[in-house]
Write a protein that holds these residues in place. Structure first.
Motif, PDB file in Angstrom:
ATOM      1  N   PRO A   1       0.803  -1.222   0.000  1.00 47.13           N
ATOM      2  CA  PRO A   1       0.000   0.000   0.000  1.00 47.13           C
ATOM      3  C   PRO A   1       0.838   1.274   0.000  1.00 47.13           C
ATOM      4  O   PRO A   1       0.376   2.318  -0.478  1.00 47.13           O
ATOM      5  CB  PRO A   1      -0.844  -0.116   1.277  1.00 47.13           C
ATOM      6  N   SER A   2       2.067   1.208   0.531  1.00 40.26           N
ATOM      7  CA  SER A   2       2.946   2.374   0.441  1.00 40.26           C
ATOM      8  C   SER A   2       3.214   2.727  -1.017  1.00 40.26           C
ATOM      9  O   SER A   2       3.234   3.896  -1.410  1.00 40.26           O
ATOM     10  CB  SER A   2       4.274   2.099   1.154  1.00 40.26           C
ATOM     11  N   ARG A   3       3.404   1.701  -1.814  1.00 40.23           N
ATOM     12  CA  ARG A   3       3.681   1.912  -3.237  1.00 40.23           C
ATOM     13  C   ARG A   3       2.436   2.419  -3.974  1.00 40.23           C
ATOM     14  O   ARG A   3       2.538   3.248  -4.885  1.00 40.23           O
ATOM     15  CB  ARG A   3       4.187   0.599  -3.846  1.00 40.23           C
ATOM     16  N   ILE A   4       1.272   1.914  -3.596  1.00 42.77           N
ATOM     17  CA  ILE A   4       0.028   2.403  -4.207  1.00 42.77           C
ATOM     18  C   ILE A   4      -0.143   3.890  -3.903  1.00 42.77           C
ATOM     19  O   ILE A   4      -0.463   4.691  -4.796  1.00 42.77           O
ATOM     20  CB  ILE A   4      -1.185   1.597  -3.691  1.00 42.77           C
ATOM     21  N   ALA A   5       0.082   4.274  -2.633  1.00 43.81           N
ATOM     22  CA  ALA A   5      -0.039   5.683  -2.261  1.00 43.81           C
ATOM     23  C   ALA A   5       0.972   6.539  -3.017  1.00 43.81           C
ATOM     24  O   ALA A   5       0.654   7.648  -3.476  1.00 43.81           O
ATOM     25  CB  ALA A   5       0.156   5.838  -0.754  1.00 43.81           C
ATOM     26  N   GLU A   6       2.186   6.017  -3.179  1.00 43.57           N
ATOM     27  CA  GLU A   6       3.237   6.764  -3.868  1.00 43.57           C
ATOM     28  C   GLU A   6       2.909   6.955  -5.343  1.00 43.57           C
ATOM     29  O   GLU A   6       3.095   8.032  -5.906  1.00 43.57           O
ATOM     30  CB  GLU A   6       4.569   6.026  -3.714  1.00 43.57           C
ATOM     31  N   ARG A   7       2.397   5.918  -5.969  1.00 48.63           N
ATOM     32  CA  ARG A   7       2.167   5.967  -7.417  1.00 48.63           C
ATOM     33  C   ARG A   7       0.865   6.669  -7.795  1.00 48.63           C
ATOM     34  O   ARG A   7       0.713   7.110  -8.925  1.00 48.63           O
ATOM     35  CB  ARG A   7       2.187   4.552  -7.999  1.00 48.63           C
ATOM     36  N   THR A   8      -0.082   6.741  -6.858  1.00 47.60           N
ATOM     37  CA  THR A   8      -1.350   7.412  -7.166  1.00 47.60           C
ATOM     38  C   THR A   8      -1.411   8.821  -6.592  1.00 47.60           C
ATOM     39  O   THR A   8      -2.202   9.647  -7.049  1.00 47.60           O
ATOM     40  CB  THR A   8      -2.551   6.629  -6.616  1.00 47.60           C
ATOM     41  N   GLY A   9      -0.603   9.087  -5.571  1.00 47.69           N
ATOM     42  CA  GLY A   9      -0.683  10.369  -4.892  1.00 47.69           C
ATOM     43  C   GLY A   9      -1.919  10.498  -4.019  1.00 47.69           C
ATOM     44  O   GLY A   9      -2.328  11.612  -3.678  1.00 47.69           O
ATOM     45  N   ILE A  10      -2.504   9.366  -3.624  1.00 44.57           N
ATOM     46  CA  ILE A  10      -3.742   9.363  -2.840  1.00 44.57           C
ATOM     47  C   ILE A  10      -3.546   8.517  -1.588  1.00 44.57           C
ATOM     48  O   ILE A  10      -2.953   7.430  -1.644  1.00 44.57           O
ATOM     49  CB  ILE A  10      -4.913   8.795  -3.680  1.00 44.57           C
ATOM     50  N   LYS A  11      -4.050   9.002  -0.480  1.00 42.62           N
ATOM     51  CA  LYS A  11      -4.011   8.224   0.762  1.00 42.62           C
ATOM     52  C   LYS A  11      -4.598   6.837   0.524  1.00 42.62           C
ATOM     53  O   LYS A  11      -5.664   6.697  -0.088  1.00 42.62           O
ATOM     54  CB  LYS A  11      -4.813   8.955   1.843  1.00 42.62           C
ATOM     55  N   THR A  12      -3.901   5.829   1.016  1.00 48.04           N
ATOM     56  CA  THR A  12      -4.328   4.450   0.793  1.00 48.04           C
ATOM     57  C   THR A  12      -4.539   3.758   2.141  1.00 48.04           C
ATOM     58  O   THR A  12      -3.714   3.878   3.047  1.00 48.04           O
ATOM     59  CB  THR A  12      -3.273   3.686  -0.034  1.00 48.04           C
ATOM     60  N   ILE A  13      -5.649   3.071   2.237  1.00 46.02           N
ATOM     61  CA  ILE A  13      -5.987   2.320   3.455  1.00 46.02           C
ATOM     62  C   ILE A  13      -6.022   0.842   3.078  1.00 46.02           C
ATOM     63  O   ILE A  13      -6.679   0.453   2.107  1.00 46.02           O
ATOM     64  CB  ILE A  13      -7.331   2.782   4.037  1.00 46.02           C
ATOM     65  N   ALA A  14      -5.301   0.027   3.833  1.00 44.14           N
ATOM     66  CA  ALA A  14      -5.154  -1.385   3.482  1.00 44.14           C
ATOM     67  C   ALA A  14      -4.998  -2.211   4.757  1.00 44.14           C
ATOM     68  O   ALA A  14      -5.108  -1.695   5.865  1.00 44.14           O
ATOM     69  CB  ALA A  14      -3.947  -1.565   2.560  1.00 44.14           C
ATOM     70  N   ASP A  15      -4.763  -3.511   4.571  1.00 38.31           N
ATOM     71  CA  ASP A  15      -4.543  -4.437   5.691  1.00 38.31           C
ATOM     72  C   ASP A  15      -5.743  -4.425   6.635  1.00 38.31           C
ATOM     73  O   ASP A  15      -5.617  -4.275   7.847  1.00 38.31           O
ATOM     74  CB  ASP A  15      -3.250  -4.068   6.431  1.00 38.31           C
ATOM     75  N   PHE A  16      -6.937  -4.617   6.065  1.00 41.01           N
ATOM     76  CA  PHE A  16      -8.169  -4.512   6.841  1.00 41.01           C
ATOM     77  C   PHE A  16      -8.402  -5.693   7.784  1.00 41.01           C
ATOM     78  O   PHE A  16      -9.105  -5.552   8.778  1.00 41.01           O
ATOM     79  CB  PHE A  16      -9.373  -4.400   5.889  1.00 41.01           C
ATOM     80  N   ARG A  17      -7.852  -6.843   7.479  1.00 38.54           N
ATOM     81  CA  ARG A  17      -8.267  -8.054   8.173  1.00 38.54           C
ATOM     82  C   ARG A  17      -7.552  -8.290   9.509  1.00 38.54           C
ATOM     83  O   ARG A  17      -8.111  -8.879  10.429  1.00 38.54           O
ATOM     84  CB  ARG A  17      -8.080  -9.266   7.264  1.00 38.54           C
ATOM     85  N   ARG A  18      -6.320  -7.829   9.612  1.00 34.86           N
ATOM     86  CA  ARG A  18      -5.520  -8.270  10.748  1.00 34.86           C
ATOM     87  C   ARG A  18      -5.956  -7.645  12.078  1.00 34.86           C
ATOM     88  O   ARG A  18      -5.751  -8.256  13.133  1.00 34.86           O
ATOM     89  CB  ARG A  18      -4.037  -8.007  10.490  1.00 34.86           C
ATOM     90  N   ARG A  19      -6.538  -6.448  12.064  1.00 38.89           N
ATOM     91  CA  ARG A  19      -6.983  -5.871  13.341  1.00 38.89           C
ATOM     92  C   ARG A  19      -8.125  -6.691  13.932  1.00 38.89           C
ATOM     93  O   ARG A  19      -8.188  -6.923  15.148  1.00 38.89           O
ATOM     94  CB  ARG A  19      -7.408  -4.417  13.155  1.00 38.89           C
ATOM     95  N   ASP A  20      -9.044  -7.131  13.090  1.00 39.14           N
ATOM     96  CA  ASP A  20     -10.118  -7.998  13.559  1.00 39.14           C
ATOM     97  C   ASP A  20      -9.545  -9.294  14.118  1.00 39.14           C
ATOM     98  O   ASP A  20      -9.978  -9.782  15.171  1.00 39.14           O
ATOM     99  CB  ASP A  20     -11.093  -8.298  12.413  1.00 39.14           C
ATOM    100  N   MET A  21      -8.546  -9.829  13.446  1.00 42.35           N
ATOM    101  CA  MET A  21      -7.923 -11.070  13.898  1.00 42.35           C
ATOM    102  C   MET A  21      -7.201 -10.872  15.231  1.00 42.35           C
ATOM    103  O   MET A  21      -7.223 -11.738  16.110  1.00 42.35           O
ATOM    104  CB  MET A  21      -6.960 -11.577  12.817  1.00 42.35           C
ATOM    105  N   ALA A  22      -6.571  -9.706  15.398  1.00 45.63           N
ATOM    106  CA  ALA A  22      -5.898  -9.406  16.662  1.00 45.63           C
ATOM    107  C   ALA A  22      -6.893  -9.340  17.818  1.00 45.63           C
ATOM    108  O   ALA A  22      -6.536  -9.589  18.979  1.00 45.63           O
ATOM    109  CB  ALA A  22      -5.139  -8.085  16.554  1.00 45.63           C
ATOM    110  N   ALA A  23      -8.149  -9.012  17.496  1.00 45.80           N
ATOM    111  CA  ALA A  23      -9.205  -8.947  18.513  1.00 45.80           C
ATOM    112  C   ALA A  23      -9.909 -10.290  18.681  1.00 45.80           C
ATOM    113  O   ALA A  23     -11.001 -10.352  19.261  1.00 45.80           O
ATOM    114  CB  ALA A  23     -10.220  -7.867  18.140  1.00 45.80           C
ATOM    115  N   GLY A  24      -9.295 -11.349  18.155  1.00 45.75           N
ATOM    116  CA  GLY A  24      -9.842 -12.690  18.333  1.00 45.75           C
ATOM    117  C   GLY A  24     -10.784 -13.146  17.254  1.00 45.75           C
ATOM    118  O   GLY A  24     -11.393 -14.207  17.377  1.00 45.75           O
ATOM    119  N   GLY A  25     -10.914 -12.350  16.171  1.00 42.93           N
ATOM    120  CA  GLY A  25     -11.829 -12.712  15.092  1.00 42.93           C
ATOM    121  C   GLY A  25     -11.161 -13.516  13.998  1.00 42.93           C
ATOM    122  O   GLY A  25      -9.945 -13.749  14.020  1.00 42.93           O
ATOM    123  N   GLN A  26     -11.970 -13.904  13.030  1.00 38.89           N
ATOM    124  CA  GLN A  26     -11.484 -14.652  11.870  1.00 38.89           C
ATOM    125  C   GLN A  26     -10.839 -13.742  10.828  1.00 38.89           C
ATOM    126  O   GLN A  26     -10.198 -14.224   9.906  1.00 38.89           O
ATOM    127  CB  GLN A  26     -12.645 -15.405  11.218  1.00 38.89           C
TER     128      GLN A  26
END
Length: 366
Positions: free
Chosen positions: A113-138
């Protein structure tokens, strides 16, 4: 009114879907684009997902190559639409899943996502799944929260079924006091795609023509349906780590009878339809309407099999609800980017099993 751009590549590994949408004050889909994943890149993804040697170096190279492909998809959509980049608040990028192992507490999506932000010039939000997993989710499925926001009806029980490489469902009871549920039901297109590619070098079974030409092998189907995952209670999620060509071959090796390839394909279509409908029936809803999205919505034979096994007055695609089935997941990740950008949760603990609601994703500034 800010726009959000969603990027999605699923377990079918066929294309990067890009959408431009806005969600405040109401949902509007502005533009869509699908960018095919080149065959050589697809092969690298499948090799890495299968545990290729020299995997760390492969992962690094693939992380960059996928980021470039995602960025190209975003840039092409933006340029074609003629919207100023300053009007796009953020890109929500799902990335490409190469491992999903909730039983071990981790999941991994790549496409830097760092590269996506760099190449598009737009804030990029990614890695959506791992925070839920850290909270005990799937960490999956995450799309049911979006399904609830867009597709809930106060008059009818509904089930939204996404059939990509894997299949998952969202239960939307008309009574809003009842919990929204969602989980993976098992294989969607993945086994059918791999089987027809093995025998006919085709990426998928167009309209289900090949599966419609055969006869289901009932003893094989029953063995496949005996997989413990299908009896596992929700929350649950799965992927190629379980439902793979190797898994199918293990079951075929136990057969002494000669099997025609087309009959195996028919059996795999039945497996997807039966496992989906068994999961729907387990929800104990009142004659729910079923709405299909994902690539499986275009498989006529599969849709007919779902109609046959479903106890439902309505089986259709999400297009009748106002959103083309090809774009639902990409829009969902634009919506998740909007939620994160607004400081709002993106998960549903009733779906993933997490200990609570969480703001999902990591933010990579422009």
């Amino acid at each position: 009114m800010a726009f959000y751009l969603g990027l999605m590549s699923g377990t079918s590994v066929d294309a990067v879907d890009a959408v431009l949408a806005r969600f405040d004050p109401g949902f509007e889909l502005i533009a869509t684009q699908s960018t095919p994943i080149p065959d050589a890149l697809k092969q690298l993804i499948l090799e890495l997902a299968g545990g290729a040697e020299d995997s760390i170096d492969r992962l690094g190279r693939l992380d960059i190559a996928l980021a470039d492909l995602f960025a190209d998809a975003a840039n092409q959509l933006i340029d074609r639409q003629g919207i100023a980049r300053s009007e796009i608040a953020a890109i929500g990028s799902h990335g490409q899943t190469i491992r999903h192992r909730p039983e071990l507490g981790f999941t991994l999506q790549i496409g830097d996502p760092s590269r996506i932000a760099e190449r598009t010039g737009i804030k990029t939000i990614a890695d959506f799944r791992r925070r839920d997993m850290a909270a005990g989710g799937q960490g999956a499925p995450l799309v049911p929260a979006f399904h609830r926001s867009l597709f809930h009806s106060p008059d009818k029980d509904r089930v939204i079924i996404n059939i990509g490489g894997m299949a998952n469902l969202t239960s939307l009871p008309r009574d809003s006091q009842k919990a929204t549920l969602g989980f993976d039901t098992g294989p969607g297109n993945v086994l059918m795609d791999e089987w027809i590619n093995l025998h006919h070098s085709l990426p998928y079974d167009a309209d289900g023509q090949w599966s419609a030409s055969g006869q289901a092998i009932e003893p094989l189907l029953e063995k496949l349906l005996d997989e413990p995952f299908f009896r596992q209670p929700a929350p649950k999620s799965t992927g190629r780590e379980l439902f793979s060509l190797q898994w199918l071959r293990q079951h075929l090796q136990t057969r002494t009878e000669k099997t025609r390839p087309e009959d195996v394909q028919t059996t795999l279509a039945e497996l997807t339809a039966r496992s989906i409908c068994d999961a729907v029936n387990s929800l104990k809803l009142d004659s729910p309407e079923l709405y299909i999205c994902g690539g499986g919505a275009h498989n006529r034979d599969l849709m007919q099999r779902i109609c046959t096994h479903a106890n439902s007055p309505m089986v259709s695609s999400t297009s009748v609800l106002g959103l083309d089935p090809d774009w639902v997941e990409a829009v969902a990740f634009a919506w998740l980017a909007w939620r994160t950008d607004s400081g709002l949760n993106g998960n549903l603990p009733s779906v993933t099993g997490a200990s609570g609601e969480r703001i999902l994703g990591a933010i990579y500034p422009a």
